[in-house]
Design a protein around this motif. Structure first.
Motif, PDB file in Angstrom:
ATOM      1  N   GLN A   1       2.554   2.545  11.845  1.00  0.00           N
ATOM      2  CA  GLN A   1       1.455   2.402  10.887  1.00  0.00           C
ATOM      3  C   GLN A   1       1.312   0.994  10.342  1.00  0.00           C
ATOM      4  O   GLN A   1       0.617   0.757   9.364  1.00  0.00           O
ATOM      5  CB  GLN A   1       1.642   3.386   9.700  1.00  0.00           C
TER       6      GLN A   1
ATOM      7  N   GLY B   1       3.488  -1.278   8.915  1.00  0.00           N
ATOM      8  CA  GLY B   1       4.202  -1.798   7.748  1.00  0.00           C
ATOM      9  C   GLY B   1       3.544  -1.434   6.434  1.00  0.00           C
ATOM     10  O   GLY B   1       2.543  -0.718   6.402  1.00  0.00           O
ATOM     11  N   ASP B   2       4.107  -1.940   5.328  1.00  0.00           N
ATOM     12  CA  ASP B   2       3.667  -1.458   4.023  1.00  0.00           C
ATOM     13  C   ASP B   2       2.726  -2.398   3.284  1.00  0.00           C
ATOM     14  O   ASP B   2       2.401  -2.167   2.140  1.00  0.00           O
ATOM     15  CB  ASP B   2       4.882  -1.115   3.147  1.00  0.00           C
TER      16      ASP B   2
ATOM     17  N   THR C   1       5.305   2.726   0.692  1.00  0.00           N
ATOM     18  CA  THR C   1       6.667   2.306   1.025  1.00  0.00           C
ATOM     19  C   THR C   1       6.956   2.632   2.470  1.00  0.00           C
ATOM     20  O   THR C   1       6.545   3.660   2.990  1.00  0.00           O
ATOM     21  CB  THR C   1       7.714   3.008   0.142  1.00  0.00           C
ATOM     22  N   TYR C   2       7.671   1.717   3.115  1.00  0.00           N
ATOM     23  CA  TYR C   2       8.102   1.926   4.486  1.00  0.00           C
ATOM     24  C   TYR C   2       9.617   2.069   4.432  1.00  0.00           C
ATOM     25  O   TYR C   2      10.290   1.173   3.924  1.00  0.00           O
ATOM     26  CB  TYR C   2       7.689   0.727   5.348  1.00  0.00           C
TER      27      TYR C   2
ATOM     28  N   SER D   1      -3.125  -6.620   7.566  1.00  0.00           N
ATOM     29  CA  SER D   1      -2.572  -6.268   8.875  1.00  0.00           C
ATOM     30  C   SER D   1      -2.375  -7.498   9.757  1.00  0.00           C
ATOM     31  O   SER D   1      -2.191  -7.378  10.950  1.00  0.00           O
ATOM     32  CB  SER D   1      -3.465  -5.243   9.566  1.00  0.00           C
TER      33      SER D   1
ATOM     34  N   ARG E   1       0.821  -1.214   0.000  1.00  0.00           N
ATOM     35  CA  ARG E   1       0.000   0.000   0.000  1.00  0.00           C
ATOM     36  C   ARG E   1       0.848   1.253   0.000  1.00  0.00           C
ATOM     37  O   ARG E   1       0.333   2.363  -0.003  1.00  0.00           O
ATOM     38  CB  ARG E   1      -0.933  -0.004   1.197  1.00  0.00           C
TER      39      ARG E   1
END
Lengths: 438, 275
Positions: free
Chosen positions: B131, B133-134, B117-118, B138, B115
């Motif tokens: 948040q 992770g990317d 980039t982390y 979840s 969703r």
């Protein structure tokens, strides 16, 4: 005039508030569909009391508080419940939300207003605050009624109304103080009555002279003080120290220093709830940043998607690097702009790509600048090392749990180390270990 | 010259006296120990890792000798050590139930939707706190390898798809990876079990499908087809009761999302199953 002391540490970032400081609060009409998360506060998720297909009125209860630390959630518009399902939330994960289709009629439930709310007794005021679902609107989201009800034998000397808004970019509280100063003063009086506080002090940073002036005009006997502009002046414990000179003990709560801190937006919401009988269903949000075409302050119904707010501010102007909800220091970057505005969202910031780059991490040079700026008097460099090496016991001994997660250490670090991230990790692990019986 | 002789004689005499004293004391005040304890300690790996639940190899040996610990209680030693210990004690060992770690998520870079980039620290627990992770999901693997970092036996690595892989031969079931994972997707399972439901998402199919191409959509087909009743549905997720699973692979064949997998090389198990 009182000589204002300050707290140790802190930083002086560029406040970047120019583009919206003069922009009057614009009342934004509710979008066609609203997403109301059942978790907009610290504590347990509210329990839904409506079902899919139900017709709801504006201000009607959607979810009731679940347990001691929780808050009810109300409908921001009149319309139909179309779904109760997990939806994106500004916190990053999905939260059970009530999706409402707005019928545009704006029909209120019967309001339980009171023409002279100061006459109400403390317990009634607290009950009305709790029923209205009011939580700390500065970002913490702790239920306000609980905070106003300290243990029996404690005497509260000070109720401090926090108008510092020390985070850069945000001007929501600033505009609220300028335009709704009367409501804020009344809210402060009501909260003082509810908590039995002896003295009310409204604290504002000195970069908002117009807010100070507006508040002083209505303040009467209430003291409005000006504090130096420094981040994190609005941190609960830092503010108590700056205003009263008292220090909240390590691991303690503000009432142990005889003080309660409430945000100006919370005071405004308290007035709306107790005087007008309107629950917490709207708030002021600053939409700003280099990539927003027309930065503005909006009064929006809770549950409005962030993308709708951005659209109302003229949309994006060029490539967006990162969208942050909350302030730039403590807010969280968003993956999904369909996440709604909730009670704790004070700003939506859109940064350009150059501002969004995470610089490469270099080794720690032991310059101790993080130690100089830490407002909690900790040693961030040691805590980071302990967090990295999973030495949770040592981190606890060095006071990791006293970290307020303000981010000053990461901001000042010349090596751009992710200090706060590792301290936060250590805090979580320590708390998890304390909970686990072994 | 004279001094040398005097000192040699006196030191020699004292040495002889002390040696005699110690020899007498060691016989007279000797503590009786179970000779089995020493024998057992001899065959144990001797690294004092504590995986058995005792303070070290010696106390595990004492535990076995006194009947407090099972003969197959040493997970590091495995079948070989269990057999030797059983011989010393004089009982039949039915072989240890060796356990290995299983990663219960299949959503790697190719399967799970990103969703954004982390770019924070590459640590699963930090990504989870930032948040989440990317990945859209979840519940699934975050993919930053905190479990691999925690493994002290070289029994895990991250594959090209961004998922951790367990090298079962090296796994000692110490549980460090289970502790390290913030999403609770690693589980210790008996080695012989070869059928696994590799998903932890508690969402309904409507929300799983857009997030991941191999997530459990709670369609119930596996529950219906299972001949031993080993699979059950709880909170929109299929769970497997390993006590009942016989590795028959009926569920693997019907799973529309390929969430249920079969590990090649595992045996069919005969189990006394109630229904």
């Amino acid at each position: 005039m009182r000589r204002v002391k300050s707290f140790f540490g802190g930083i002086y970032p560029d406040d970047s508030k120019k583009s919206t400081a003069e922009a009057p609060i614009e009342i934004l009409a509710a979008p066609p569909t609203l997403v109301v998360p059942l978790l907009q506060h610290a504590g347990a998720e509210a329990t839904p009391v409506v079902a899919k297909g139900d017709e709801v009125l504006k201000g009607q209860l959607l979810g009731q508080a679940n347990g001691a630390v929780s808050a009810p959630v109300h409908s921001p518009v009149s319309g139909t419940v179309v779904a109760i399902e997990p939806r994106a939330h500004a916190c990053g994960s999905s939260v059970t939300s009530i999706v409402i289709e707005n019928n545009g009629e704006d029909k209120w439930v019967e309001k339980n207003s009171h023409h002279d709310p100061v006459q109400l007794d403390a317990a009634t005021i607290r009950q009305r605050i709790a029923d209205a679902g009011i939580v700390g609107m500065g970002g913490g989201g702790f239920p306000t009624a609980l905070k106003l009800n300290p243990p029996n034998n404690i005497v509260i000397d000070y109720l401090i109304i926090n108008g510092c808004e020390c985070e850069p970019y945000l001007t929501a509280d600033h505009r609220l103080m300028v335009e709704y100063s009367e409501e804020i003063i009344l809210g402060a009086k009501l909260m003082a009555k509810a908590s039995g506080a002896r003295k009310i002090i409204i604290a504002v940073e000195d970069n908002k002279p117009d807010a100070l002036e507006a508040l002083r005009r209505h303040a009467g006997a209430i003291e409005v003080i000006s504090l130096p502009t420094k981040y994190p002046e609005g941190g609960e414990k830092q503010l108590i120290q700056a205003v009263t000179g008292r220090e909240v003990p390590s691991g303690g709560l503000p009432f142990q220093a005889g003080a309660i801190v409430q945000n100006v937006a919370t005071a405004w919401a308290v007035t709306k709830a107790v005087r007008d009988g309107e629950p917490s269903i709207s708030r002021v949000v600053t939409v700003t940043g280099k990539t927003i075409k027309e930065p503005k302050n909006f009064l929006v119904p809770l549950g409005t998607p962030i993308e709708y707010l951005v659209e109302a501010a003229g949309g994006f102007n060029g490539t967006v690097g990162k969208v942050v909800v909350g302030g730039p220091m403590m807010g969280g970057a968003q993956f999904d702009l369909s996440a709604p505005v909730c009670k704790t969202v004070s700003g939506v910031l859109a940064f350009i790509e150059e501002e969004s780059i995470t610089p490469p991490v270099l080794p720690c040079i032991k310059c101790a600048r993080c130690v100089d700026v830490c407002p909690a008097n900790l040693l961030p460099l040691r805590l980071e090392a302990y967090g990295m090496n999973k030495m949770w016991d040592e981190a606890q001994r060095y006071g990791a749990l006293d970290c307020i997660e303000c981010g000053c250490c990461s901001y000042i670090c010349p090596s751009k180390r992710p200090l706060l991230q590792y301290i936060r990790l250590a805090k979580r692990e320590i708390v998890a270990k304390q909970k686990k019986p072994s | 010259m004279n001094t040398t002789i005097v000192s040699l004689v006196s030191m020699g005499t004292m040495g002889a006296l002390f040696a005699f004293g110690l020899a007498v004391a060691s016989k007279k005040f000797a503590i009786e120990t179970d000779p089995k304890v020493d024998e057992i300690e001899e065959v144990l790996p001797g690294v004092n890792c504590g995986a058995c639940g005792f303070a070290g190899c010696r106390s595990f040996a004492e535990g076995v000798a006194s009947g407090e610990a099972p003969v197959n209680g040493c997970p590091v030693g495995g079948a070989r050590v269990a057999k030797l210990v059983a011989e010393i004690i004089g009982v039949e060992s039915d072989g240890p139930k060796r356990r290995v770690a299983q990663v219960l998520c299949k959503g790697g870079l190719a399967e799970a939707k990103q969703r954004g980039t982390y770019d924070g620290p590459q640590d699963c627990r930090i990504a989870n706190a930032t948040q989440g992770g990317d990945k859209v999901c979840s519940y699934g693997c975050l993919g930053y390898g905190s479990c691999v970092e925690a493994c002290q036996f070289d029994a895990m690595y991250m594959d090209e798809n961004g998922l951790p892989v367990v090298i079962e031969d090296n796994c000692t079931a110490c549980g460090k990876c289970v502790e390290a994972c913030p999403r609770d997707i690693i589980m210790l399972v008996n080695e012989e079990q070869g059928v696994h439901i590799r998903c932890r998402s508690l969402l309904t199919g409507r929300f799983v499908r857009p997030a991941c191409s191999v997530g459990c959509i709670a369609c119930q087909r596996c529950v219906k087809v299972c001949p031993t009743g080993a699979i059950y549905m709880e909170n929109n997720l299929a769970h497997i009761n390993y006590d009942k699973c016989t590795n028959c692979r009926e569920c693997v064949a019907v799973c529309p999302m390929n969430t249920i997998v079969w590990q090649e090389g595992k045996p069919l198990i005969e189990k006394a199953v109630a229904n």
